[in-house]
Design an enzyme around this catalytic site. Structure first.
Site, PDB file in Angstrom:
ATOM      1  N   SER A  88     -19.463 -44.605 -89.082  1.00 21.92           N
ATOM      2  CA  SER A  88     -20.118 -43.599 -88.247  1.00 21.92           C
ATOM      3  C   SER A  88     -20.537 -42.397 -89.102  1.00 21.92           C
ATOM      4  CB  SER A  88     -19.158 -43.199 -87.116  1.00 21.92           C
ATOM      5  OG  SER A  88     -19.850 -42.565 -86.080  1.00 21.92           O
TER       6      SER A  88
ATOM      7  N   HIS B 184     -19.077 -49.202 -80.470  1.00 21.80           N
ATOM      8  CA  HIS B 184     -18.923 -48.347 -81.650  1.00 21.80           C
ATOM      9  C   HIS B 184     -17.473 -48.313 -82.142  1.00 21.80           C
ATOM     10  CE1 HIS B 184     -20.460 -45.493 -84.518  1.00 21.80           C
ATOM     11  NE2 HIS B 184     -19.620 -44.545 -84.141  1.00 21.80           N
TER      12      HIS B 184
ATOM     13  N   ASP C 224     -24.262 -50.850 -79.907  1.00 18.86           N
ATOM     14  CA  ASP C 224     -23.743 -49.589 -80.451  1.00 18.86           C
ATOM     15  C   ASP C 224     -24.800 -48.489 -80.324  1.00 18.86           C
ATOM     16  OD1 ASP C 224     -22.955 -47.447 -82.102  1.00 18.86           O
ATOM     17  OD2 ASP C 224     -21.887 -48.758 -83.476  1.00 18.86           O
TER      18      ASP C 224
HETATM   19  C1  LIG Z   1     -24.145 -38.097 -85.675  1.00 19.16           C
HETATM   20  O1  LIG Z   1     -25.431 -37.829 -86.136  1.00 19.16           O
HETATM   21  C2  LIG Z   1     -26.287 -38.955 -86.200  1.00 19.16           C
HETATM   22  C3  LIG Z   1     -27.559 -38.586 -86.894  1.00 19.16           C
HETATM   23  O2  LIG Z   1     -28.174 -37.496 -86.271  1.00 19.16           O
HETATM   24  C4  LIG Z   1     -26.505 -39.476 -84.801  1.00 19.16           C
HETATM   25  O3  LIG Z   1     -27.351 -40.598 -84.841  1.00 19.16           O
HETATM   26  C5  LIG Z   1     -25.174 -39.864 -84.235  1.00 19.16           C
HETATM   27  O4  LIG Z   1     -25.320 -40.280 -82.902  1.00 19.16           O
HETATM   28  C6  LIG Z   1     -24.192 -38.715 -84.298  1.00 19.16           C
HETATM   29  N1  LIG Z   1     -22.892 -39.239 -84.016  1.00 19.16           N
HETATM   30  C7  LIG Z   1     -22.349 -39.129 -82.862  1.00 19.16           C
HETATM   31  C8  LIG Z   1     -21.043 -39.788 -82.692  1.00 19.16           C
HETATM   32  O5  LIG Z   1     -22.906 -38.510 -81.975  1.00 19.16           O
END
Ligand SMILES: *[C@@H]1O[C@H](CO)[C@@H](O)[C@H](O)[C@H]1NC(C)=O
Length: 290
Positions: A207, A268, A256
């Protein structure tokens, strides 16, 4: 900002109610159930593990309870109580969520590893440096990092040094696309190669941690890395520094929401099931035999 992300993800999930159905891959259903019940009851049943993050370099791996609450709001069962932005909330959702995340440990392996920063002096064929995901505990987390490490140990006959990246892994950091941990990860790579010039360094990230891997790799030369595995990677369409694509494996579970535009939040959390395949890939990429 945090609330916005949480709410927008939650909104996406709600927009497709049927798609949020839990799809069992290889989960341990009993631990899922206990995690979920801890989450809904908001009890303090959150495993004594929450302060195992006293990691060496002092970069503070304390988890942000508001971040946990924000993530907890992704889960329908707790969405009503979180999502407010108050920073004083050590609300029920937090304990429940960390308990839930901790329950996604598919096997053995420790949530904190400092084999590079606390180098024992004995060099191993392989060095595995891992960056955990947002709000995960320790410096390895529990969803997938520890299990990859223990699979590597068994595949190589314990010829692996393991290091988790000591970085905040909080929601604010997630906005910076990996730069909150990348420089630290890159410094561990250099340190490992200084300690043990013949070790093969491989990286892993989950992640937000996979963005940390991209960031670290961008500042390293081709010869410094031998492979990488990434789980639930928001940047899965981009290369990992100068590593050849044949040395990189992306795991993105169907549905995911982070690495594909899916709606299944539980997907996820499913990557523990890929740990063995990931470890096999790394061993081959690095050309390390047991
Ligand atoms: C963290 O940042 C990324 C890139 O902007 C995004 O795609 C992702 O959803 C974010 N993570 C979470 C768990 O929200």
């Amino acid at each position: 900002m945090k609330a916005f992300i949480a709410l927008s993800l939650l909104g996406t999930a709600l927009a497709a109610p049927t798609a949020t159905t839990f799809q069992a891959r290889d989960f341990d259903l009993s631990s899922l159930t206990s995690g979920l019940s801890a989450l809904t009851s908001g009890s303090a049943a959150s495993s004594g593990s929450s302060e195992s993050a006293s990691s060496g370099s002092g970069s503070g791996t304390t988890s942000s309870s508001s971040g946990l609450a924000a993530l907890a709001s992704l889960f329908p069962s707790s969405s009503s109580s979180s999502g407010s932005t108050g920073s004083s909330d050590t609300s029920s959702g937090s304990d429940g969520l960390s308990s839930l995340l901790s329950s996604f440990t598919s096997g053995s392996g420790s949530m904190t590893e400092n084999g590079v920063t606390q180098h024992s002096g004995s060099c191993k064929k392989l060095t595995f440096i891992f960056a955990r995901g947002t709000t995960e505990m320790g410096n390895m987390g529990s969803v997938v990092g520890p299990e990859v490490a223990s699979q590597l140990a068994s595949l190589t006959g314990n010829q692996v040094t393991v290091q988790g990246v000591n970085y905040p892994a909080d929601w604010e950091g997630n906005m910076s696309l990996g730069s909150s941990g990348g420089p630290t990860m890159a410094s561990y790579v250099k340190e490992a190669l200084q300690q043990c010039p013949n070790t093969k360094v491989v990286l892993g990230g989950y992640s937000q941690g996979s963005m940390v891997v991209h960031n670290a790799a961008n500042s390293l030369s081709a010869g410094q890395l031998s492979g990488a595995v990434l789980f639930g990677d928001p940047l899965k369409m981009t290369s990992v520094g100068k590593l050849s694509s044949s040395k990189v494996k992306e795991f993105c579970a169907s549905g995911d929401p982070v690495c594909e535009n899916g709606f299944n939040v539980m997907a996820h959390l499913s990557y523990g099931a890929d740990a063995k395949e990931a470890a096999q890939f790394l061993v081959e990429a690095a050309g390390v035999s047991s």
